[in-house]
Design a protein around this motif. Structure first.
Motif, PDB file in Angstrom:
ATOM      1  N   ALA A   4       0.835  -1.210   0.000  1.00 21.60           N
ATOM      2  CA  ALA A   4       0.000   0.000   0.000  1.00 21.60           C
ATOM      3  C   ALA A   4       0.868   1.258   0.000  1.00 21.60           C
ATOM      4  O   ALA A   4       0.551   2.248  -0.674  1.00 21.60           O
ATOM      5  CB  ALA A   4      -0.933  -0.006   1.207  1.00 21.60           C
ATOM      6  N   ASP A   5       1.974   1.228   0.749  1.00 21.04           N
ATOM      7  CA  ASP A   5       2.870   2.388   0.792  1.00 21.04           C
ATOM      8  C   ASP A   5       3.575   2.588  -0.547  1.00 21.04           C
ATOM      9  O   ASP A   5       3.773   3.722  -1.001  1.00 21.04           O
ATOM     10  CB  ASP A   5       3.900   2.212   1.904  1.00 21.04           C
ATOM     11  N   LEU A   6       3.968   1.489  -1.188  1.00 18.55           N
ATOM     12  CA  LEU A   6       4.607   1.587  -2.494  1.00 18.55           C
ATOM     13  C   LEU A   6       3.659   2.163  -3.540  1.00 18.55           C
ATOM     14  O   LEU A   6       4.050   3.002  -4.362  1.00 18.55           O
ATOM     15  CB  LEU A   6       5.097   0.214  -2.938  1.00 18.55           C
ATOM     16  N   THR A  28       6.458  14.541   5.318  1.00 18.04           N
ATOM     17  CA  THR A  28       6.538  13.511   4.285  1.00 18.04           C
ATOM     18  C   THR A  28       5.150  12.978   3.968  1.00 18.04           C
ATOM     19  O   THR A  28       4.499  12.386   4.819  1.00 18.04           O
ATOM     20  CB  THR A  28       7.457  12.368   4.748  1.00 18.04           C
ATOM     21  N   GLU A  29       4.710  13.199   2.734  1.00 18.33           N
ATOM     22  CA  GLU A  29       3.376  12.758   2.322  1.00 18.33           C
ATOM     23  C   GLU A  29       3.268  11.237   2.345  1.00 18.33           C
ATOM     24  O   GLU A  29       2.264  10.683   2.781  1.00 18.33           O
ATOM     25  CB  GLU A  29       3.075  13.286   0.922  1.00 18.33           C
ATOM     26  N   VAL A  30       4.329  10.565   1.877  1.00 16.90           N
ATOM     27  CA  VAL A  30       4.327   9.099   1.860  1.00 16.90           C
ATOM     28  C   VAL A  30       5.643   8.594   2.451  1.00 16.90           C
ATOM     29  O   VAL A  30       6.649   8.490   1.756  1.00 16.90           O
ATOM     30  CB  VAL A  30       4.149   8.540   0.434  1.00 16.90           C
ATOM     31  N   PRO A  31       5.645   8.237   3.747  1.00 15.16           N
ATOM     32  CA  PRO A  31       6.816   7.563   4.305  1.00 15.16           C
ATOM     33  C   PRO A  31       6.757   6.078   3.955  1.00 15.16           C
ATOM     34  O   PRO A  31       5.729   5.425   4.137  1.00 15.16           O
ATOM     35  CB  PRO A  31       6.678   7.793   5.809  1.00 15.16           C
ATOM     36  N   VAL A  32       7.854   5.548   3.434  1.00 16.82           N
ATOM     37  CA  VAL A  32       7.926   4.141   3.032  1.00 16.82           C
ATOM     38  C   VAL A  32       9.026   3.494   3.865  1.00 16.82           C
ATOM     39  O   VAL A  32      10.187   3.866   3.740  1.00 16.82           O
ATOM     40  CB  VAL A  32       8.242   4.008   1.529  1.00 16.82           C
ATOM     41  N   ALA A  77      13.618  -1.411  -5.729  1.00 17.37           N
ATOM     42  CA  ALA A  77      13.338  -2.493  -6.682  1.00 17.37           C
ATOM     43  C   ALA A  77      11.846  -2.790  -6.743  1.00 17.37           C
ATOM     44  O   ALA A  77      11.294  -3.053  -7.821  1.00 17.37           O
ATOM     45  CB  ALA A  77      14.116  -3.746  -6.294  1.00 17.37           C
ATOM     46  N   ALA A  78      11.174  -2.741  -5.597  1.00 14.60           N
ATOM     47  CA  ALA A  78       9.734  -2.995  -5.565  1.00 14.60           C
ATOM     48  C   ALA A  78       8.942  -1.817  -6.125  1.00 14.60           C
ATOM     49  O   ALA A  78       7.858  -1.992  -6.686  1.00 14.60           O
ATOM     50  CB  ALA A  78       9.299  -3.295  -4.134  1.00 14.60           C
TER      51      ALA A  78
END
Length: 599
Positions: A199-201, A316-320, A329-330
């Motif tokens: 979901a984060d990716l 950070t809008e999207v921390p992964v 790679a993903a």
């Protein structure tokens, strides 16, 4: 004498794959030294001249190999000396184990000689911190300490009292209700999963695909992800900014590389930060927030291994959360290739201009010697798999701009602690770890002087390290920082005579060359790099060469002028040096334009 507890400790380190320990003996670790002697076929002990150097060596070893670094020090003052090097490990997130001695258990708390409560002293620096109280617990707590250092990418500390060190390894005089169980024969460490949540990716890809002017900021956490960083940058048409600890993430001559940001950065890097609309941060917790984009102006995605650090510097809008290599790679299959390459092309051209400007400063005919020329010459002569270690100070600026990452080259310095003096100890440790590679320490006179005794350590170990000293007879970085604050310099230049560190090298039995003219620099460096053992080249460089920011801002220029107005003592020579720099850059640019017109 049967098997002692210290022997069990060292054997367990060997079970973990530890093959090198850096340290300095003392009466507080005589038992530990006996344990090392008995295990000398499994673990090499590197005797140093100062415990601070031992901790730097352990840290450098961990930075270069990705494995656990280990240092030993005696009780009291010996353990205290470790702290600077251990904080370097903590703040740059590398695994190091420090093992120290302390007084016999029967006298602890009595104010005995050299009694320092190390468990309190190390409380801030160490993620795992224990005074060992029972011989039978040693193999088990070694396992916990090592796992903690590896898992938390930081420092673990074990302090072993003198009487515990030499006690029978199986002694359990207190007959615990639950006896200590010996660990399994082979230690096990399972790294956390590196692939982020799907979901984060997907959320990250949505933000990056929507960006029109994407930039990548890559740090030390991405050092093992070169192919993935380049592949993502290619798909996104994104120029890549590198932090200084992450300088080796991608080659400097890559069409995606725009250098760094901040005071040691490049003009294109600074301009990119001002113009990007989307930022992908990979493996970095870049601390200088004033050099990051305005949060309201950019959308930010961050790939970070430690959930606690995600979003610390930028909203950070999207921390992964995950490993840089596995995360990129993903992410890659989820990204849309950007057809418009104008953004990338703009910064390729900007970097071409920047490289020409930097090359123009590498002028061998300047007197005093231009520090840029020294690094430029070293850059040309060094091998494509050379390892360069660097001290903090103006040397970091010259290395950032004139040491080119190409091939398998690596670059290491004290990143977040930014301490002086690690360059030489790092180089010694890395030469031990990679005996077949060229290892070069590029250091300032101030940093080298702090731990110069350990050059003799390299000589006696016959390590072919090459030390290049940028000798401006001053604390150069502090000098310019004072001026940028609007103050005339004070207390930062050493008196005459200028130190001759080459004489020290020769006294140690090594190659030593003192250079004060530009025309002699390349020859001295060639001889040093060809020398079979340790070599040192001490270059007297222009003390008035300013490490100017890649993009001078109005506030910086204003403060610089204020320092001149208040009575900067060497303003005439500084102004002359600045004028020479500009003349060389304009002259180089003019020659390039003429060649282009003729073509």
């Amino acid at each position: 004498m049967g098997r002692i507890a210290a022997e069990a400790l060292v054997d367990r380190l060997a079970d973990w794959g530890v093959d090198t320990v850096f340290g300095l003996p003392g009466d507080g670790i005589n038992g530990l030294m006996e344990g090392l002697r008995r295990a000398r076929r499994r673990v090499r002990f590197v005797l140093v001249r100062h415990e601070e150097a031992a901790a730097f060596m352990a840290t450098g070893y961990a930075k270069a190999t990705g494995r656990l670094g280990v240092c030993f020090a005696t009780s009291g003052p010996g353990a205290i000396h470790l702290l600077n090097g251990l904080y370097d490990a903590k703040m740059d997130h590398v695994p190091v184990l420090a093992v120290t001695g302390t007084q016999e258990t029967s006298v602890l708390g009595t104010g005995y000689q050299q009694e320092v409560h190390l468990e309190h002293l190390f409380q801030d620096v160490a993620a795992y911190n224990l005074v060992v109280g029972n011989p039978t617990q040693l193999p088990g707590v070694v396992d916990i300490a090592v796992r903690t250092a590896l898992a938390r990418r930081g420092v673990a500390h074990l302090s072993v009292p003198n009487d515990i060190q030499v006690a029978d390894a199986d002694a359990d005089p207190w007959q615990h209700v639950v006896p200590a169980r010996p660990p399994v024969s082979s230690p096990v460490y399972l790294a956390p999963p590196g692939v982020p949540r799907e979901a984060d990716l997907l959320a990250a890809a949505e933000v990056l695909n929507a960006g029109r002017r994407v930039a990548v900021l890559a740090g030390a956490g991405a050092l093992g992800a070169r192919d993935e960083v380049l592949a993502v940058a290619d798909v996104l048409g994104a120029p890549v900014i590198k932090t200084l600890p992450g300088k080796a993430v991608i080659p400097d001559d890559s069409p995606f590389a725009v250098g760094g940001i901040g005071l040691l950065g490049t003009r294109p890097g600074e301009q990119l930060i001002d113009e990007c609309d989307t930022l992908l941060m990979v493996g970095t917790n870049f601390p200088y927030t004033e050099h990051l984009p305005e949060p309201a102006r950019v959308r930010t995605v961050q790939i970070e291994a430690d959930a606690a650090r995600a979003g610390v510097r930028m909203p950070t809008e999207v921390p992964v959360i995950g490993d840089a290599k596995a995360g990129l790679a993903a992410l890659l299959p989820l990204l849309d290739r950007k057809r418009d390459r104008a953004h990338l092309a703009k910064y390729r051209k900007a970097m071409e201009r920047w490289r020409r400007d930097m090359a123009a400063l590498e002028e061998p005919r300047r007197h005093p010697v231009a520090p840029q020329y020294v690094v430029g010459a070293l850059n040309e002569l060094a091998a494509d798999d050379a390892i360069l270690t660097c001290d903090s100070g103006t040397v970091a600026t010259w290395a950032a701009r004139h040491w080119t990452i190409r091939g398998d080259r690596q670059f290491f310095l004290s990143g977040n602690l930014a301490t002086m003096a690690p360059g030489l100890p790092y180089a010694i440790a890395m030469q031990h770890a990679f005996p077949g590679r060229q290892v070069i320490a590029y250091v300032g006179d101030g940093g080298f002087a702090m731990l110069m005794a350990d050059f003799l350590t390299a000589v006696q170990a016959k390590l072919p390290v090459t030390v290049v000293i940028n000798n401006n007879n001053s604390l150069g970085q502090i000098l310019w920082e004072q001026m940028v604050l609007g103050y005339p310099e004070h207390g930062v230049r050493y008196r005459e005579p200028v130190a001759d560190f080459a004489a020290w090298a020769r006294a140690c039995g090594a190659f030593g060359a003192k250079v004060s003219r530009g025309k002699d620099v390349a020859r001295a460096l060639k001889e040093a790099l060809r020398h079979k053992g340790p070599a040192l080249v001490d270059v007297d460089v222009d003390p008035d060469e300013p490490p100017m920011p890649g993009q001078v801002r109005y506030k910086q220029a204003k403060k610089f002028a204020e320092a001149f107005a208040k009575g900067q003592p060497r303003r005439a020579t500084i102004a002359t040096t600045l004028a020479k720099d500009r003349i060389q850059q304009f002259g180089k640019a003019g020659r390039s334009r003429k060649r282009g017109a003729r073509g």
